[in-house]
Design an enzyme around this catalytic site. Structure first.
Site, mmCIF file in Angstrom:
data_model
loop_
_atom_site.group_PDB
_atom_site.id
_atom_site.type_symbol
_atom_site.label_atom_id
_atom_site.label_comp_id
_atom_site.label_asym_id
_atom_site.label_seq_id
_atom_site.Cartn_x
_atom_site.Cartn_y
_atom_site.Cartn_z
ATOM 1 N N ILE A 94 0.828 -1.216 0.000
ATOM 2 C CA ILE A 94 0.000 0.000 0.000
ATOM 3 C C ILE A 94 0.857 1.259 0.000
ATOM 4 O O ILE A 94 0.383 2.353 0.290
ATOM 5 C CB ILE A 94 -0.988 0.008 1.185
ATOM 6 C CG1 ILE A 94 -0.249 0.022 2.537
ATOM 7 C CG2 ILE A 94 -1.914 -1.190 1.116
ATOM 8 C CD1 ILE A 94 -1.163 0.273 3.738
ATOM 9 N N GLY A 95 2.138 1.087 -0.292
ATOM 10 C CA GLY A 95 3.021 2.250 -0.348
ATOM 11 C C GLY A 95 4.105 2.186 0.711
ATOM 12 O O GLY A 95 4.960 3.063 0.803
ATOM 13 N N SER B 274 -0.752 -2.120 11.222
ATOM 14 C CA SER B 274 0.690 -2.348 11.103
ATOM 15 C C SER B 274 1.035 -3.822 11.245
ATOM 16 O O SER B 274 1.934 -4.197 11.983
ATOM 17 C CB SER B 274 1.471 -1.520 12.138
ATOM 18 O OG SER B 274 1.201 -0.156 11.989
ATOM 19 N N THR C 10 3.990 -6.387 7.462
ATOM 20 C CA THR C 10 5.397 -6.763 7.457
ATOM 21 C C THR C 10 5.673 -7.879 8.455
ATOM 22 O O THR C 10 6.280 -8.895 8.131
ATOM 23 C CB THR C 10 6.259 -5.523 7.759
ATOM 24 O OG1 THR C 10 5.973 -4.546 6.770
ATOM 25 C CG2 THR C 10 7.734 -5.858 7.714
ATOM 26 N N GLY D 132 5.554 -3.875 13.101
ATOM 27 C CA GLY D 132 5.007 -2.878 12.168
ATOM 28 C C GLY D 132 5.420 -1.472 12.540
ATOM 29 O O GLY D 132 5.811 -1.186 13.662
ATOM 30 N N GLY E 287 3.836 1.426 10.492
ATOM 31 C CA GLY E 287 3.009 2.403 9.781
ATOM 32 C C GLY E 287 2.274 3.344 10.718
ATOM 33 O O GLY E 287 2.112 4.528 10.433
ATOM 34 N N GLU E 288 1.823 2.831 11.835
ATOM 35 C CA GLU E 288 0.953 3.623 12.688
ATOM 36 C C GLU E 288 1.627 4.317 13.871
ATOM 37 O O GLU E 288 1.318 5.472 14.156
ATOM 38 C CB GLU E 288 -0.197 2.740 13.177
ATOM 39 C CG GLU E 288 -1.200 2.516 12.068
ATOM 40 C CD GLU E 288 -2.061 1.301 12.273
ATOM 41 O OE1 GLU E 288 -1.495 0.208 12.392
ATOM 42 O OE2 GLU E 288 -3.284 1.453 12.325
#
Ligand code: FES
Ligand code: FES
Lengths: 205, 765
Positions: free
Chosen positions: B491-492, B532, B535, B719, B721-722
């Site tokens: 998702i980027g 998150s 990964t 993770g 991301g968050e």
């Protein structure tokens, strides 16, 4: 990097359609005809095209292409839906984000804000025209190296705006870079990496 | 969202070096049968690829405009779909007349809803599919809908007032039957520990403040959308989604077909941030509608929402009104925290914000938490990057700052004093150094001139979530080329690149020697990218599958090297006898010895096991400049210190962290969904009035990653991301306070609010 873009092909498209006639457009509406003409400098009556589909000749990335679209179709939609050049993105569709940026005679413009008919007679360069995965432009390469992207949806717009910026100002300061890219938005938050990519490209010359 | 781990009998015990490199701890973990000894602090110095910077593989496609997003898919004969949304916020649909739309030349299919109740403006009403986007737009305008309007309520605080119009009648509200609902307010959900009354009685100082955050929209640059293509019973859906498997499940169910008939593909996607976890969106069933239109028309249909629709019905982060009361002893030791939150997720439930209050400062013995959900006639929320946590941390960490001021203690010292995470305890110093904490104003606002600078900080937390339902396939071909396959989507975050790094570490080749295939339900199952989890859910299975493939390769190489497979090692593109590295084959030569065409290994992720810490830490520092004459705030610099286990790819990992700070500053200073109280629709459903941070507002951003083991899986990956967006709002607000002495308790911190807070601060002084 001061990449020279090819000069516009100054040619008339068809009798009655001089290049100058296509510079400005007024009066666009749903299923309405489109009036094409030059603003203040117009001496002739504006030319009316549409409402039906009409054939346009567009100079895109160095080649001439024809599209047959309703006159209300934007340059962005003509590029994306007719010519399958999907690098320029539709994000806001009203000039707020720069995701659709392409070069028009070397200047960055928002392709969602221009009618395809108005782009006739101009030299359009899209992100695809700046480089390919195997042969990236210096700025494109620098974007990859600096990881100046995440989802990448804003990236083509930034690459085009950055290219135009460097063409005009080969050695920009950080503030000049911010100014040059001020019309583009990124939601993932890649601005600092983008600045780095532009700076790196400038340094490499 | 993350799922609880499957109960699975643990059966192998590993001794690992866990915790921080500066303070290794012996730890015993109990992994499932067949799992690999986890990479731990002892593996760290020997990593060839893990944690190194690798430009993402899809970079060249994306920077040249060649990456094909859902929005870019074009199939032969494809039609363009368009949704029609409700124009009123509350009421009943009396009739939908689509005859004019259907009669328009070029229109090939029409859909209309069967549900009658309207609860928010933008809700699905009808849809059309036509030969061009322009004709579809004309057709959408020709759909005639008659409504019976009802009174509505547009905003959290107004919805809590007595006599406010009710969003739901009795028994209709989301959130289950056992919840208490009074008016538009459901709850509370209670939590805590100890006895707060007793705690406050011990306090030498107490503060109580109320904070307010508006609704933020996700504003993904690629709007939600799909291309639906039927070939007989087989349905292929290209979707801009955070979960191809979840989309397949949802669509198969809605269309009453078998999952085997549905393939969902997401090669590249233009941002999700939590809004693209459902098969369509939380406030629209557009994907299902597109499939129906495609079936009806007998042609593929591309249906992308436009920006306006994106802002109305694809989710948003709940607004929140949060009251925090904190008591502490003279030395700063917390004695009690009382945390009360009212959040509005529009017509949805789940607007809780208490994650940080429940997790940070766990040594405080007395905590009382109450969370209420308030219904409004606005689109349903969707998880937005660390849902509820940025809101909760803004309130809690602003309150901590207020407490520090009252106690006359440095806010950093107050946090250190009450720190319960050894990881965060180690994160403070690198952050302090990077921001230059000593430069902050000893007394808030104590700088001459109208432009005042200040430095603030705040903490955040997240969790070690993992989804165990993961399978990964790794193939080594006879020519030495290597592929890996995971159904999860990129998702980027750089997921496809990160997975290649993990496989490369295991196989002893370069990440660029591996091709990652992701984002397709034809590949082995992988989790949705939310919480998150991607990964750290997939990486351990990648390592296992790569390890299996490596073992098979060693079997064929061993014969050629006249050695035992167990004696072999692979590194630097070579397979060699560990004790005698001169006896070596290149990876390619080794592969050429295989009897068949391909070594093809799949592995399931093993169950998650004990972690060194269950939570992820994180702390952030901000420096701002406030123009006290105009009220304008500029963020000058931010530093984020985060742990994410072992970073897989430092280049993309830091990009995530910096991106989170940028998005967080955008929430802090600019973003505000404004709903018209008179008509109940969003006033700024666009990107020019719904402001997000632009290049001009950009600040200096630094990410510091603190490696940590063990995260309960064989790669020690977690993770990222968050977590880095959780502290940002509070860090900025606290920096503004340090700069000016004005406390901003309501977001966004726009010039008008800054000027009002300055006036209030002056009145007080
Ligand atoms: S899509 Fe053209 S400026 Fe946003
Ligand atoms: S990289 Fe996702 S919007 Fe810029």
């Amino acid at each position: 990097m001061a990449r020279k873009l090819p000069a516009a092909e100054d040619q008339s498209r068809a009798p009655g359609f001089s290049r100058r006639n296509f510079l400005k457009t007024a009066g666009v509406g749903a299923a309405a005809s489109t009036v094409v003409g030059v603003g203040g400098a117009c001496t002739k009556e504006p030319t009316v095209i549409g409402p039906d589909a009409t054939t346009l000749r567009l100079r895109v990335n160095g080649t001439t292409q024809t599209v047959t679209v309703e006159p209300r179709v934007t340059l962005l939609n003509a590029l994306r839906n007719e010519l399958d050049l999907t690098g320029a993105k539709e994000v806001c569709n009203r000039g707020a984000c720069g995701g659709c940026t392409v070069l028009l005679d070397g200047d960055p413009i928002k392709a969602c804000m221009m009618l395809a008919a108005d782009a006739e007679g101009h030299e359009i360069t899209t992100v695809e025209g700046l480089g390919s995965p195997d042969e990236m432009s210096p700025l494109q390469k620098a974007f990859v190296e600096a990881d100046a992207l995440q989802c990448g949806f804003c990236t083509p717009g930034f690459v085009v705006s950055g290219t135009a910026l460097l063409a005009k100002n080969p050695d920009p300061t950080l503030d000049e870079i911010k100014d040059g890219l001020a019309g583009n938005l990124c939601r993932c938050g890649t601005y600092s990496r983008i600045f780095e990519a532009v700076q790196k490209t400038a340094r490499r010359g | 969202m993350p799922q609880e781990d499957k109960a699975q009998e643990p059966s192998v015990t590993f001794k690992v070096k866990a915790g921080l490199p500066s303070d290794p701890q012996e730890m015993e973990v109990h992994a499932a049968e067949g799992d690999l000894k986890p990479w731990d602090l002892e593996s760290l110095p020997g990593f060839q690829h893990m944690g190194k910077p690798y430009p993402r593989f899809d970079g060249p496609l994306k920077v040249t405009g060649r990456a094909r997003y859902t929005y870019d898919i074009k199939l032969p004969g494809m039609l363009y779909g368009r949704m029609v949304g409700a124009t009123i916020p509350a009421g009943t649909i009396v009739s939908i007349d689509t005859t004019k739309a259907e009669a328009l030349p070029g229109v090939k299919a029409v859909w209309s809803t069967e549900s009658k109740k309207v609860r928010f403006a933008g809700q699905d009403v009808a849809a059309v599919a036509a030969v061009s986007p322009e004709v579809a737009m004309d057709a959408a305008r020709l759909v005639e809908v008659t409504y019976e309007e009802k009174p509505f309520i547009h905003e959290l605080r107004a919805a809590m007032e007595d006599g406010a119009p009710l969003v739901f009648t009795e028994g209709e509200a989301p959130g289950g039957e056992d919840q208490r609902v009074r008016g538009n307010v459901a709850g509370p959900r209670r939590g805590g520990r100890g006895n707060v009354a007793a705690g406050f009685a011990q306090a030498a100082a107490t503060i109580e403040s109320t904070y307010y955050l508006p609704v933020h929209t996700h504003s993904c640059l690629e709007t939600h959308g799909v291309v639906a293509h039927w070939e007989g019973e087989q349905l292929t859906v290209y979707s801009s989604t955070q979960g191809v498997y979840a989309t397949r499940e949802g669509l198969a169910e809605a269309l009453e077909t078998d999952r085997k008939n549905v393939r969902v593909i997401c090669e590249h996607m233009g941002g999700g941030f939590g809004s693209k976890l459902s098969p369509s969106a939380t406030g629209s069933a557009f994907a299902m509608v597109a499939c129906k239109l495609a079936k009806k028309a007998g042609a593929p249909v591309k249906l992308m929402l436009d920006r306006h629709q994106e802002q109305l019905c694809t989710g948003n982060a709940p607004s929140a009104q949060i009251t925090v009361k904190i008591g502490a002893k003279k030395d700063g030791t917390l004695t009690a925290v009382e945390y009360t939150s009212y959040g509005s997720a529009g017509v949805a439930g789940g607007a809780g914000t208490a994650g940080p209050a429940n997790t940070l400062y766990a040594n405080n013995p007395n905590l009382k938490v109450e969370e209420y959900a308030v219904f409004t006639n606005t689109g349903p929320s969707a998880p937005l990057r660390a849902p509820g946590h940025s809101q909760g941390a803004f309130a809690l960490e602003s309150a901590m700052d207020e407490l520090a001021e009252k106690l006359g203690i440095d806010p950093l010292e107050l946090r250190k004093k009450n720190e319960s995470s050894p990881i965060r305890a180690a994160e403070y110093d690198p952050g302090v150094k990077a921001i230059g904490w000593e430069r902050r104003n000893k007394k808030a606002g104590d700088t001459p001139g109208p432009k005042k600078r200040g430095i603030g900080m705040a903490n955040g937390n997240w969790y070690v979530f993992a989804n165990p339902n993961v399978t990964v396939e790794v193939k080594i071909h006879r020519d030495g080329s290597v592929e890996l396959f995971s159904g999860s989507q990129d998702i980027g975050t750089g997921f496809r690149t990160a997975m290649a790094v993990v496989a490369a570490e295991e196989l002893g080749i370069a990440p660029t020697d591996i091709t990652s295939h992701v984002g397709d339900t034809q590949y082995p199952q992988g989790p949705s990218s939310g919480g998150s989890v991607t990964t750290n859910s997939v990486a351990p299975a990648v390592r296992l599958a790569a390890n299996e493939a490596k073992k098979k390769l060693f079997e064929v190489a061993a014969k050629a090297l006249d050695a035992d497979p167990g004696e072999l090692k692979s590194e630097g593109g070579k397979v060699f006898v560990a004790a005698d590295p001169a006896r070596a084959l290149s990876f390619k030569e080794a592969a050429s010895k295989m009897p068949g065409e391909v070594i093809d290994c799949s592995a399931d992720r093993k169950t998650q096991y004990e972690t060194f810490r269950r939570d992820l830490a994180g702390t952030q520092f901000a420096e701002v400049e406030v123009d006290t004459e105009t009220g304008e705030v500029r963020v000058l610099k931010m530093v984020s210190v985060n742990d994410c286990g072992f970073p897989v790819n430092s280049l993309t990992a830091k990009n995530q962290v910096i991106g989170a700070m940028i998005q967080g500053v955008s929430w802090a200073l600019l973003e505000d969904r404004i709903v018209d109280p008179n008509v109940g629709t969003m006033v700024n459903p666009n990107l020019e009035a719904y402001k997000i941070l632009s290049p001009k507002d950009m600040f200096e951003a630094e990410s510091i990653l603190v490696p940590q083991a063990n995260l309960g899986n064989n790669t020690s990956v977690a993770g990222l991301g968050e977590p880095p967006i959780v502290p940002t709002l509070g860090a900025v607000a606290n920096a503004i306070y340090n700069a000016t002495g004005a406390r901003l308790r309501e977001l966004p911190m726009t010039p008008d609010r800054v000027l009002a807070a300055l006036a209030e601060a002056e009145g007080r002084a």
